[in-house]
Design a protein around this motif. Sequence first.
Motif, PDB file in Angstrom:
ATOM      1  N   SER A  22       0.799  -1.089  -0.161  1.00 29.06           N
ATOM      2  CA  SER A  22      -0.049   0.031  -0.107  1.00 29.06           C
ATOM      3  C   SER A  22       0.924   1.330  -0.009  1.00 29.06           C
ATOM      4  CB  SER A  22      -0.758   0.111   1.170  1.00 29.06           C
ATOM      5  OG  SER A  22      -0.282  -0.008   2.393  1.00 29.06           O
ATOM      6  N   SER A  25       1.367   2.927  -3.294  1.00 30.71           N
ATOM      7  CA  SER A  25       0.087   3.798  -3.557  1.00 30.71           C
ATOM      8  C   SER A  25       0.071   4.904  -2.849  1.00 30.71           C
ATOM      9  CB  SER A  25      -1.113   3.119  -3.670  1.00 30.71           C
ATOM     10  OG  SER A  25      -0.919   1.883  -4.592  1.00 30.71           O
ATOM     11  N   GLY A  27       0.433   5.133   0.736  1.00 30.16           N
ATOM     12  CA  GLY A  27      -0.075   4.871   1.813  1.00 30.16           C
ATOM     13  C   GLY A  27       0.642   5.061   2.972  1.00 30.16           C
ATOM     14  N   ARG A 216      -6.273  -3.109 -12.982  1.00 37.11           N
ATOM     15  CA  ARG A 216      -7.416  -2.950 -12.166  1.00 37.11           C
ATOM     16  C   ARG A 216      -7.926  -4.331 -11.526  1.00 37.11           C
ATOM     17  NH1 ARG A 216     -11.295   1.780 -14.926  1.00 37.11           N
ATOM     18  NH2 ARG A 216      -9.363   3.289 -15.158  1.00 37.11           N
ATOM     19  N   ASN A 219      -7.694  -3.803  -6.375  1.00 37.50           N
ATOM     20  CA  ASN A 219      -8.158  -2.135  -5.875  1.00 37.50           C
ATOM     21  C   ASN A 219      -7.169  -1.853  -4.681  1.00 37.50           C
ATOM     22  OD1 ASN A 219      -9.465   0.027  -4.872  1.00 37.50           O
ATOM     23  ND2 ASN A 219     -11.382  -1.108  -4.813  1.00 37.50           N
ATOM     24  N   ASP A 220      -6.274  -1.192  -5.367  1.00 39.31           N
ATOM     25  CA  ASP A 220      -5.178  -0.393  -4.300  1.00 39.31           C
ATOM     26  C   ASP A 220      -5.553   0.419  -3.538  1.00 39.31           C
ATOM     27  OD1 ASP A 220      -5.358   1.173  -6.795  1.00 39.31           O
ATOM     28  OD2 ASP A 220      -3.279   1.911  -6.337  1.00 39.31           O
ATOM     29  N   ALA A 221      -6.759   1.337  -4.003  1.00 41.03           N
ATOM     30  CA  ALA A 221      -7.231   2.110  -2.907  1.00 41.03           C
ATOM     31  C   ALA A 221      -7.916   1.518  -1.785  1.00 41.03           C
ATOM     32  CB  ALA A 221      -8.354   3.078  -3.716  1.00 41.03           C
ATOM     33  N   LEU A 222      -8.729   0.517  -2.124  1.00 41.61           N
ATOM     34  CA  LEU A 222      -9.057  -0.168  -0.974  1.00 41.61           C
ATOM     35  C   LEU A 222      -8.039  -0.709   0.109  1.00 41.61           C
ATOM     36  CD1 LEU A 222     -11.427  -1.379   0.729  1.00 41.61           C
ATOM     37  CD2 LEU A 222     -11.443  -3.397  -0.799  1.00 41.61           C
ATOM     38  N   ARG A 224      -4.958   0.187   0.434  1.00 39.07           N
ATOM     39  CA  ARG A 224      -4.465   1.724   1.089  1.00 39.07           C
ATOM     40  C   ARG A 224      -5.278   2.001   2.220  1.00 39.07           C
ATOM     41  NH1 ARG A 224      -4.103   4.757  -3.079  1.00 39.07           N
ATOM     42  NH2 ARG A 224      -6.154   5.993  -2.480  1.00 39.07           N
ATOM     43  N   ASP A 225      -6.443   2.086   1.943  1.00 36.90           N
ATOM     44  CA  ASP A 225      -7.413   2.515   3.112  1.00 36.90           C
ATOM     45  C   ASP A 225      -7.472   1.523   4.297  1.00 36.90           C
ATOM     46  OD1 ASP A 225      -8.000   4.688   1.634  1.00 36.90           O
ATOM     47  OD2 ASP A 225     -10.032   3.908   0.755  1.00 36.90           O
ATOM     48  N   ASN A 228      -4.077   1.914   6.114  1.00 41.28           N
ATOM     49  CA  ASN A 228      -4.166   3.273   6.818  1.00 41.28           C
ATOM     50  C   ASN A 228      -4.984   3.121   8.135  1.00 41.28           C
ATOM     51  OD1 ASN A 228      -2.341   4.239   4.767  1.00 41.28           O
ATOM     52  ND2 ASN A 228      -3.754   5.878   4.008  1.00 41.28           N
TER      53      ASN A 228
END
Length: 315
Positions: A22, A25, A27, A216, A219-222, A224-225, A228
């Motif tokens: 993460s 990206s 994170g 895709r 889901n690197d945003a997920l 990372r979240d 975090n």
Amino acid sequence: MNTIFADRKTFSAKILLFGEYSIISGGAALTIPFHQYYGQFAFQGKMAHETSIAKESNLALREFSSFLQELESHKKIPFSIDVGQLKSDLENGMYFHSNIPQGYGAGSSGAVVAAIFAKYSDLSKISNTNISDTIPAIRAQFSLMESWFHGSSSGLDPLSCLLAQPLLVNPGGSVLYPFGEQLPMNRLLSVFLIDTGAIGKTRPLVDWFKNQVASRKINDALLRDLSNETIRSFIDCNLAHFNNYLPQLSLFQLENMPPMIPPPARKIWEDGLQNQLYTLKLCGSGGGGFLLGFTHDLDLAIEHITQTGFRVIKV
């Protein structure tokens, strides 16, 4: 005169508690030193087993020194390295004597980079009062230096090995230092490592992850979240939130990152999520080496895991 690293003889391993992949990206990440494993410079002795290990290390350091000489000649690093002295010491039989397992996500290459930086770099620009201000430059140099081992590097591993304290990387990349020598959450739960018995290869796994993100499929945003939030709850000692986010992070890695989890370890990983006795996650890039575990009952977790044939190491 710089005194920060003047007395450092040994360089400990590190554990990336949270932030693997993460951090790519943007994170957050959290590292801690792991003093059970460490390395230091030594000179070849006469014992046969030591000679074999020393020669291998010495040869690798000679190759690395040529890479450092190239960085130095192109003025790519802010803190110049006395490559001439390094090569002279290598000619006299110097090697890096270390018990940090390679390919285990414990910072074996980071310790080497940190040791060379501390011994051979021009540290006149660094003082006890401005260390925080110079960390970005140090980390940038470490990123270049450690790229010789892995192809690319965030520079965080060598920085962790150099400073030997917990480090918090904020979202976006800034490092909070000093962060403190102890983490209060350690009083509420136990951290342990599982030895998978296999060696991980960082470069192909990082390439795989980047390709999955680009297509895709991850889901690197997920990711990372989740990472975090796990870090935030760990630092804040918010046990309820931590017990919510850590299993989600564990499940995400299990379902979306199969190359990072050795097949023999998948069963104990799944068992932890089902019985809630412990929760596992990656330790570093994965693919082998250590897995990282968290539990509220260390003795029971160790008993359960060792019955499956894996070795558990207390952190």
